[in-house]
Motif scaffolding. Structure first.
Motif, short mmCIF file in Angstrom:
data_model
loop_
_atom_site.label_atom_id
_atom_site.label_comp_id
_atom_site.label_asym_id
_atom_site.label_seq_id
_atom_site.Cartn_x
_atom_site.Cartn_y
_atom_site.Cartn_z
N GLY A 21 -11.19 -19.38 0.25
CA GLY A 21 -12.32 -18.72 -0.40
C GLY A 21 -13.17 -17.89 0.55
N ARG A 22 -12.58 -17.47 1.69
CA ARG A 22 -13.33 -16.65 2.64
C ARG A 22 -13.24 -15.17 2.27
N ALA A 23 -14.10 -14.37 2.87
CA ALA A 23 -14.18 -12.94 2.56
C ALA A 23 -12.97 -12.18 3.10
N VAL A 24 -12.41 -11.33 2.25
CA VAL A 24 -11.29 -10.46 2.65
C VAL A 24 -11.61 -9.04 2.16
N VAL A 25 -11.30 -8.05 2.97
CA VAL A 25 -11.50 -6.65 2.57
C VAL A 25 -10.17 -5.91 2.67
N ALA A 26 -9.77 -5.28 1.58
CA ALA A 26 -8.54 -4.47 1.56
C ALA A 26 -8.81 -3.11 2.19
N LEU A 27 -7.77 -2.56 2.84
CA LEU A 27 -7.84 -1.22 3.44
C LEU A 27 -6.59 -0.46 3.02
N GLU A 28 -6.72 0.84 2.80
CA GLU A 28 -5.56 1.64 2.39
C GLU A 28 -4.77 2.11 3.60
N SER A 29 -3.57 2.62 3.35
CA SER A 29 -2.75 3.10 4.47
C SER A 29 -2.46 4.60 4.44
N THR A 30 -2.85 5.29 3.36
CA THR A 30 -2.65 6.75 3.34
C THR A 30 -3.46 7.40 4.46
N ILE A 31 -4.61 6.81 4.75
CA ILE A 31 -5.46 7.36 5.82
C ILE A 31 -4.71 7.30 7.17
N ILE A 32 -3.82 6.31 7.31
CA ILE A 32 -3.04 6.19 8.55
C ILE A 32 -1.94 7.25 8.58
N SER A 33 -1.17 7.33 7.49
CA SER A 33 0.00 8.22 7.50
C SER A 33 -0.34 9.68 7.24
N ALA A 60 -7.38 -6.70 5.35
CA ALA A 60 -6.02 -6.72 4.78
C ALA A 60 -5.60 -5.27 4.55
N THR A 61 -4.97 -4.67 5.57
CA THR A 61 -4.45 -3.31 5.39
C THR A 61 -3.22 -3.41 4.48
N ILE A 62 -3.16 -2.50 3.52
CA ILE A 62 -2.15 -2.60 2.46
C ILE A 62 -1.17 -1.42 2.54
N ALA A 63 0.11 -1.71 2.34
CA ALA A 63 1.15 -0.67 2.38
C ALA A 63 2.40 -1.21 1.69
N ILE A 64 3.41 -0.35 1.62
CA ILE A 64 4.74 -0.78 1.14
C ILE A 64 5.70 -0.53 2.31
N GLY A 67 10.24 -1.59 0.87
CA GLY A 67 10.23 -2.01 -0.53
C GLY A 67 9.40 -3.24 -0.82
N ARG A 68 8.73 -3.79 0.20
CA ARG A 68 7.86 -4.96 -0.01
C ARG A 68 6.40 -4.52 -0.06
N LEU A 69 5.67 -5.04 -1.04
CA LEU A 69 4.24 -4.78 -1.11
C LEU A 69 3.57 -5.67 -0.08
N LYS A 70 2.78 -5.08 0.81
CA LYS A 70 2.19 -5.84 1.92
C LYS A 70 0.67 -5.90 1.79
N ALA A 71 0.12 -7.09 1.83
CA ALA A 71 -1.35 -7.26 1.89
C ALA A 71 -1.64 -7.91 3.25
N GLY A 72 -2.01 -7.07 4.21
CA GLY A 72 -2.22 -7.53 5.58
C GLY A 72 -1.05 -7.07 6.45
N LEU A 73 -1.33 -6.10 7.33
CA LEU A 73 -0.27 -5.58 8.20
C LEU A 73 -0.47 -6.08 9.63
N GLY A 103 13.74 0.02 -1.83
CA GLY A 103 13.50 -0.57 -0.51
C GLY A 103 12.89 0.41 0.48
N GLU A 104 12.07 1.34 -0.02
CA GLU A 104 11.48 2.37 0.84
C GLU A 104 10.07 2.01 1.30
N ASP A 105 9.54 2.88 2.17
CA ASP A 105 8.16 2.71 2.66
C ASP A 105 7.21 3.54 1.81
N GLY A 106 5.98 3.08 1.72
CA GLY A 106 4.96 3.86 1.02
C GLY A 106 3.59 3.59 1.62
N ALA A 107 2.82 4.67 1.81
CA ALA A 107 1.43 4.52 2.24
C ALA A 107 0.60 4.51 0.96
#
Length: 307
Positions: A21-33, A60-64, A67-73, A103-107
């Protein structure tokens, strides 16, 4: 969470924080790619993660990836996306199923970051700016999927407003139609990404992370399905001159039109053009506003975790 999580990998650190129950913040990955050149993109992404930790939350930086959805890189995965850059698919809602199946990558954009964050049980997400209704949308119908997602996915999005490459008035109208509250963090005026002012008002002004958390908590408790948009102005010292940025945007929009740029290529083209026209100042501003949003999101997530 739902049965989609057979496609989802949550990193051990993020999974432990969520379970406790601790605080988590999601981050996008398009800004990276797609948002910045290498190695600045990787450096910025890691700095944002550190800022979130310093302010009491787990990033929790998020990406694909594959082909796997990733929460936390991991750092290696962030480096991989940064180096691959625009070779990574920019993944919106419409792309998810095909990228996963192949099975591809996605930002992830704002849209897909919200979807995957919600799937993982993450309630707060920090980004740079959101997409919106593009100028001339009355003929092109070019409206970002971000707005639709905000109307149907209960995640709080902390951003620096919408980029002034968009039609801000129509963007606000669209959000209102979809029941999305637009909150000004410490401001009554919608910030316009590079600048603190747009000439448009927000629905509500809220001044503390605790009050942001209380409003979002109430929305969740009532079972409202929409997200909440928190617009946090760029810090004064990094805000760009509205006339300078306005002139650069007008020029970039005209060039995009001339070259027939449209669809998902529009925003990266305009941002790169604006960076060139402003001598790189817009990139510096972009980085600082992301840091600022990360601070507010982490403090809000920490307050939300106590409710």
């Amino acid at each position: 969470m739902n049965n989609l999580n057979k496609y989802l990998d949550v990193s051990p650190e993020v999974a432990a924080a969520l379970a406790e129950g601790r605080a988590v913040v999601a981050l996008e990955s398009t800004i990276i790619s797609h948002g910045m050149p290498y190695p600045q993109n990787v450096e910025t992404a890691l700095n944002v993660e550190n800022i979130i930790r310093e302010n009491g939350a787990v990033p929790a930086t998020i990406a694909i990836i594959g082909g796997r959805l990733k929460a936390g890189l991991s750092k290696e995965e962030i480096e991989y996306l940064g180096k691959k850059g625009q070779g990574v698919n920019k993944a919106s809602r419409r792309d998810l199923a095909v990228l996963v199946a192949r099975g591809e990558d996605g930002a992830t954009t704002v849209t897909t970051t919200m979807i995957i964050a919600h799937m993982a049980g993450i309630k707060v997400f920090a980004t740079g700016g959101i997409g919106g209704v593009h100028r001339g949308a009355e003929t092109t119908m070019d409206i970002s999927a971000d707005l639709e997602e905000l109307g149907q996915t209960p995640v709080m999005v902390v951003c620096a407003g919408a980029k002034s490459i968009l039609d801000l008035g129509l963007t606000l109208e669209y959000l209102e139609t979809h029941g999305v509250p637009v909150i000004g963090y410490g401001t009554e005026e919608l910030p316009a990404f590079y600048t603190r002012k747009s000439g448009f008002g927000v629905d509500y002004r809220i001044d503390t992370p605790e009050d942001l958390a209380a409003a979002f908590h109430a929305s969740r408790e009532m079972g409202l399905k929409s997200g909440m948009l928190v617009t946090n102005p760029i810090p004064e010292e990094y805000s760009m001159d509205a006339d300078v940025i306005g002139a650069a945007i007008e020029k970039a929009v005209a060039e995009a039109k001339e070259q027939g740029i449209h669809g998902k290529a529009t925003t990266p083209f305009l941002l790169a053009k604006i960076k060139d026209l402003t001598g790189g100042d817009s990139l510096d501003s972009n980085i600082q506003l992301v840091y600022n949003n990360a601070r507010v999101a982490a403090k809000t997530a920490a307050a939300l975790a106590k409710l």
